[in-house]
Design a protein around this motif. Sequence first.
Motif, PDB file in Angstrom:
ATOM      1  N   ASN A 111       0.974  -1.161   0.093  1.00 33.88           N
ATOM      2  CA  ASN A 111       0.171  -0.040  -0.005  1.00 33.88           C
ATOM      3  C   ASN A 111       0.976   1.310  -0.031  1.00 33.88           C
ATOM      4  O   ASN A 111       0.679   2.180  -0.674  1.00 33.88           O
ATOM      5  CB  ASN A 111      -1.117   0.138   1.187  1.00 33.88           C
ATOM      6  CG  ASN A 111      -2.002  -0.998   0.843  1.00 33.88           C
ATOM      7  OD1 ASN A 111      -2.793  -0.864  -0.088  1.00 33.88           O
ATOM      8  ND2 ASN A 111      -2.442  -1.507   2.310  1.00 33.88           N
ATOM      9  N   LYS A 112       1.880   1.251   0.881  1.00 34.31           N
ATOM     10  CA  LYS A 112       2.868   2.412   1.033  1.00 34.31           C
ATOM     11  C   LYS A 112       3.753   2.362  -0.284  1.00 34.31           C
ATOM     12  O   LYS A 112       3.635   3.661  -0.893  1.00 34.31           O
ATOM     13  CB  LYS A 112       3.646   2.266   2.290  1.00 34.31           C
ATOM     14  CG  LYS A 112       4.592   3.294   2.306  1.00 34.31           C
ATOM     15  CD  LYS A 112       5.433   3.069   3.856  1.00 34.31           C
ATOM     16  CE  LYS A 112       6.026   1.679   3.850  1.00 34.31           C
ATOM     17  NZ  LYS A 112       6.833   1.493   4.641  1.00 34.31           N
ATOM     18  N   LEU A 113       4.061   1.507  -0.983  1.00 31.39           N
ATOM     19  CA  LEU A 113       4.958   1.458  -2.128  1.00 31.39           C
ATOM     20  C   LEU A 113       4.029   2.081  -3.204  1.00 31.39           C
ATOM     21  O   LEU A 113       4.481   2.908  -3.991  1.00 31.39           O
ATOM     22  CB  LEU A 113       5.265   0.175  -2.467  1.00 31.39           C
ATOM     23  CG  LEU A 113       6.296   0.112  -3.731  1.00 31.39           C
ATOM     24  CD1 LEU A 113       7.407   0.779  -3.628  1.00 31.39           C
ATOM     25  CD2 LEU A 113       6.469  -1.429  -4.023  1.00 31.39           C
ATOM     26  N   PHE A 114       2.912   1.687  -3.482  1.00 35.41           N
ATOM     27  CA  PHE A 114       2.022   1.990  -4.960  1.00 35.41           C
ATOM     28  C   PHE A 114       1.487   3.129  -4.423  1.00 35.41           C
ATOM     29  O   PHE A 114       1.537   3.719  -5.547  1.00 35.41           O
ATOM     30  CB  PHE A 114       0.823   0.656  -4.797  1.00 35.41           C
ATOM     31  CG  PHE A 114       1.242  -0.666  -5.179  1.00 35.41           C
ATOM     32  CD1 PHE A 114       2.525  -1.064  -5.714  1.00 35.41           C
ATOM     33  CD2 PHE A 114       0.361  -1.565  -5.342  1.00 35.41           C
ATOM     34  CE1 PHE A 114       2.973  -2.219  -6.114  1.00 35.41           C
ATOM     35  CE2 PHE A 114       0.627  -2.888  -5.401  1.00 35.41           C
ATOM     36  CZ  PHE A 114       1.861  -3.275  -5.835  1.00 35.41           C
ATOM     37  N   PHE A 115       1.050   3.502  -3.702  1.00 32.71           N
ATOM     38  CA  PHE A 115      -0.044   4.783  -3.510  1.00 32.71           C
ATOM     39  C   PHE A 115       0.983   5.792  -2.650  1.00 32.71           C
ATOM     40  O   PHE A 115       0.482   7.103  -2.831  1.00 32.71           O
ATOM     41  CB  PHE A 115      -1.172   4.443  -2.725  1.00 32.71           C
ATOM     42  CG  PHE A 115      -1.791   3.185  -3.269  1.00 32.71           C
ATOM     43  CD1 PHE A 115      -2.385   3.474  -4.645  1.00 32.71           C
ATOM     44  CD2 PHE A 115      -2.145   1.966  -2.807  1.00 32.71           C
ATOM     45  CE1 PHE A 115      -2.893   2.323  -5.286  1.00 32.71           C
ATOM     46  CE2 PHE A 115      -2.882   1.178  -2.981  1.00 32.71           C
ATOM     47  CZ  PHE A 115      -3.231   0.974  -4.448  1.00 32.71           C
ATOM     48  N   ILE A 116       1.981   5.855  -1.983  1.00 34.39           N
ATOM     49  CA  ILE A 116       2.811   6.953  -1.696  1.00 34.39           C
ATOM     50  C   ILE A 116       4.206   7.088  -1.965  1.00 34.39           C
ATOM     51  O   ILE A 116       4.656   8.204  -2.508  1.00 34.39           O
ATOM     52  CB  ILE A 116       2.804   6.535   0.153  1.00 34.39           C
ATOM     53  CG1 ILE A 116       1.271   6.724   0.524  1.00 34.39           C
ATOM     54  CG2 ILE A 116       3.686   7.767   0.867  1.00 34.39           C
ATOM     55  CD1 ILE A 116       1.235   6.250   2.152  1.00 34.39           C
ATOM     56  N   THR A 117       4.966   6.112  -2.046  1.00 30.54           N
ATOM     57  CA  THR A 117       6.421   6.258  -2.174  1.00 30.54           C
ATOM     58  C   THR A 117       6.431   6.155  -3.914  1.00 30.54           C
ATOM     59  O   THR A 117       7.292   7.459  -4.150  1.00 30.54           O
ATOM     60  CB  THR A 117       6.861   4.853  -1.776  1.00 30.54           C
ATOM     61  OG1 THR A 117       6.731   4.670  -0.540  1.00 30.54           O
ATOM     62  CG2 THR A 117       8.539   5.010  -2.098  1.00 30.54           C
ATOM     63  N   LEU A 118       5.855   5.493  -4.775  1.00 27.68           N
ATOM     64  CA  LEU A 118       6.241   5.521  -6.143  1.00 27.68           C
ATOM     65  C   LEU A 118       5.672   6.808  -6.759  1.00 27.68           C
ATOM     66  O   LEU A 118       6.522   7.510  -7.451  1.00 27.68           O
ATOM     67  CB  LEU A 118       5.510   4.556  -7.021  1.00 27.68           C
ATOM     68  CG  LEU A 118       6.287   3.051  -6.715  1.00 27.68           C
ATOM     69  CD1 LEU A 118       5.540   1.989  -7.241  1.00 27.68           C
ATOM     70  CD2 LEU A 118       7.642   3.181  -7.286  1.00 27.68           C
TER      71      LEU A 118
END
Length: 179
Positions: free
Chosen positions: A100-107
């Motif tokens: 969730n953090k990778l797809f919607f915040i970090t990238l």
Amino acid sequence: MLKVEERYTNAVPELQKFFNYGNIMQVPKLVKVVINTGVGEAVSNSKAMETAEADIVAIAGQHPVVTRAKRSVANFKLRAGMPIGLKVTLRGQRMYDFLNKLFFITLPRVRDFQGVPNTAFDERGNYTLGFKDHSVFPEIDFNKIEKPRGLEICIVTTANTPEEGKKLLELLGMPFSKD
């Protein structure tokens, strides 16, 4: 916005229909996420391993395992058994939280982000993503990092082909590039 877990439950019937699976157990699913980083400067700077470990703990929410050199390499002043990297394997709820953090915040925070490449799948449908700088993660304070470190994230699935893996990650919210 739907979370990755909720997206997966919605994606199962779509994947089953798209790939003509006879049984719901044939539908690919996420197995684990492996986060890996090399700390080559740990050979000469013992403090580097500690700071890298603190960064990985902040990113993954779990303590990493130290990876050690398999054999000695004289040119790198490396002996067998010396710590040279860190890796952490995320499964279950921690895996979903990280994705969730990778797809919607970090990238989306990556400068000039046009989507992740479509070509990083292996023959079994697993996806590997590399970062040249780990400071794109929101947990890392940009002012406190000594040196930007590379980071590799491998998303392991039960898919049998790259097409199955791509469709699964697409439905889960992975932002692939258009071309």
